[in-house]
Motif scaffolding. Structure first.
Motif, PDB file in Angstrom:
ATOM      1  N   GLY A   6       0.729  -1.272  -0.064  1.00 24.55           N
ATOM      2  CA  GLY A   6       0.136  -0.036   0.019  1.00 24.55           C
ATOM      3  C   GLY A   6       0.830   1.316   0.024  1.00 24.55           C
ATOM      4  N   GLY A   7       0.223   2.323  -0.302  1.00 23.39           N
ATOM      5  CA  GLY A   7       0.980   3.791  -0.079  1.00 23.39           C
ATOM      6  C   GLY A   7       1.611   3.932  -1.435  1.00 23.39           C
ATOM      7  N   PHE A   8       1.152   3.377  -2.518  1.00 25.27           N
ATOM      8  CA  PHE A   8       1.701   3.585  -3.862  1.00 25.27           C
ATOM      9  C   PHE A   8       0.639   4.428  -4.620  1.00 25.27           C
ATOM     10  CE2 PHE A   8       4.164  -0.153  -3.003  1.00 25.27           C
ATOM     11  CZ  PHE A   8       5.484   0.136  -3.695  1.00 25.27           C
ATOM     12  N   THR A   9       1.387   5.506  -5.170  1.00 26.70           N
ATOM     13  CA  THR A   9       0.606   6.311  -6.256  1.00 26.70           C
ATOM     14  C   THR A   9       1.431   6.703  -7.413  1.00 26.70           C
ATOM     15  OG1 THR A   9       1.389   8.233  -5.148  1.00 26.70           O
ATOM     16  CG2 THR A   9      -0.683   7.467  -4.255  1.00 26.70           C
ATOM     17  N   TYR A  10       0.858   7.061  -8.334  1.00 26.50           N
ATOM     18  CA  TYR A  10       1.734   7.410  -9.853  1.00 26.50           C
ATOM     19  C   TYR A  10       1.194   8.719 -10.332  1.00 26.50           C
ATOM     20  CZ  TYR A  10      -2.236   5.717 -12.579  1.00 26.50           C
ATOM     21  OH  TYR A  10      -3.293   5.437 -13.255  1.00 26.50           O
ATOM     22  N   ARG A  11       1.814   9.399 -11.068  1.00 20.71           N
ATOM     23  CA  ARG A  11       1.533  10.497 -11.842  1.00 20.71           C
ATOM     24  C   ARG A  11       2.209  10.515 -13.192  1.00 20.71           C
ATOM     25  NH1 ARG A  11       3.772  14.623  -7.564  1.00 20.71           N
ATOM     26  NH2 ARG A  11       6.021  14.157  -7.795  1.00 20.71           N
ATOM     27  N   VAL A  12       1.540  10.956 -13.992  1.00 20.00           N
ATOM     28  CA  VAL A  12       1.948  10.918 -15.538  1.00 20.00           C
ATOM     29  C   VAL A  12       2.445  12.216 -15.826  1.00 20.00           C
ATOM     30  CG1 VAL A  12       1.263  10.680 -18.011  1.00 20.00           C
ATOM     31  CG2 VAL A  12       0.083   8.934 -16.122  1.00 20.00           C
ATOM     32  N   ARG A  13       3.601  12.443 -16.096  1.00 25.66           N
ATOM     33  CA  ARG A  13       4.204  13.655 -16.411  1.00 25.66           C
ATOM     34  C   ARG A  13       3.616  14.019 -18.049  1.00 25.66           C
ATOM     35  NH1 ARG A  13      10.376  12.233 -14.752  1.00 25.66           N
ATOM     36  NH2 ARG A  13       9.978  12.261 -12.380  1.00 25.66           N
ATOM     37  N   LYS A  14       4.105  15.184 -18.438  1.00 28.04           N
ATOM     38  CA  LYS A  14       3.810  16.104 -19.534  1.00 28.04           C
ATOM     39  C   LYS A  14       4.397  15.240 -20.707  1.00 28.04           C
ATOM     40  CE  LYS A  14       2.958  20.723 -17.816  1.00 28.04           C
ATOM     41  NZ  LYS A  14       3.248  22.020 -17.890  1.00 28.04           N
ATOM     42  N   ASN A  15       5.522  14.866 -20.378  1.00 30.95           N
ATOM     43  CA  ASN A  15       6.229  14.035 -21.622  1.00 30.95           C
ATOM     44  C   ASN A  15       6.015  12.588 -21.824  1.00 30.95           C
ATOM     45  OD1 ASN A  15       7.466  12.989 -19.274  1.00 30.95           O
ATOM     46  ND2 ASN A  15       9.589  13.524 -19.871  1.00 30.95           N
ATOM     47  N   GLY A  16       4.894  12.031 -20.866  1.00 30.96           N
ATOM     48  CA  GLY A  16       4.538  10.885 -20.917  1.00 30.96           C
ATOM     49  C   GLY A  16       5.208   9.809 -19.953  1.00 30.96           C
ATOM     50  N   ASP A  17       6.139  10.055 -19.416  1.00 29.14           N
ATOM     51  CA  ASP A  17       6.747   9.284 -18.414  1.00 29.14           C
ATOM     52  C   ASP A  17       5.753   9.407 -17.201  1.00 29.14           C
ATOM     53  OD1 ASP A  17       9.077   9.466 -19.703  1.00 29.14           O
ATOM     54  OD2 ASP A  17      10.084  11.078 -18.508  1.00 29.14           O
TER      55      ASP A  17
END
Length: 75
Positions: A6-17
């Protein structure tokens, strides 16, 4: 003891990473084909398991063996 990560999140950067975070701290970055594959897989199963597997931050199954090791018995 909780077995599920648990405790994981993610975000997509503008360049697709895709930036993976664990409790708000950077845990890894996926680029290119790996990022595209992650975004395709994240909706299919358990996203916490997937992110734990990709960052290497998951249980290895040897915790009980390590606890019984002579070096760790006196603690």
């Amino acid at each position: 003891m909780g077995g599920a990560p648990g405790g994981f999140t993610y975000r997509v950067r503008k360049n697709g990473d895709v930036e993976l975070l664990h409790h708000g701290r950077p845990a890894g970055v996926l680029r290119g084909a790996a990022a595209a594959r992650f975004l395709a897989e994240v909706d299919e199963g358990d996203p916490q398991e997937l992110m734990a597997r990709l960052t290497g931050n998951y249980r290895h199954g040897n915790e009980r063996v390590a606890r019984n090791h002579p070096r760790n018995r006196g603690r």
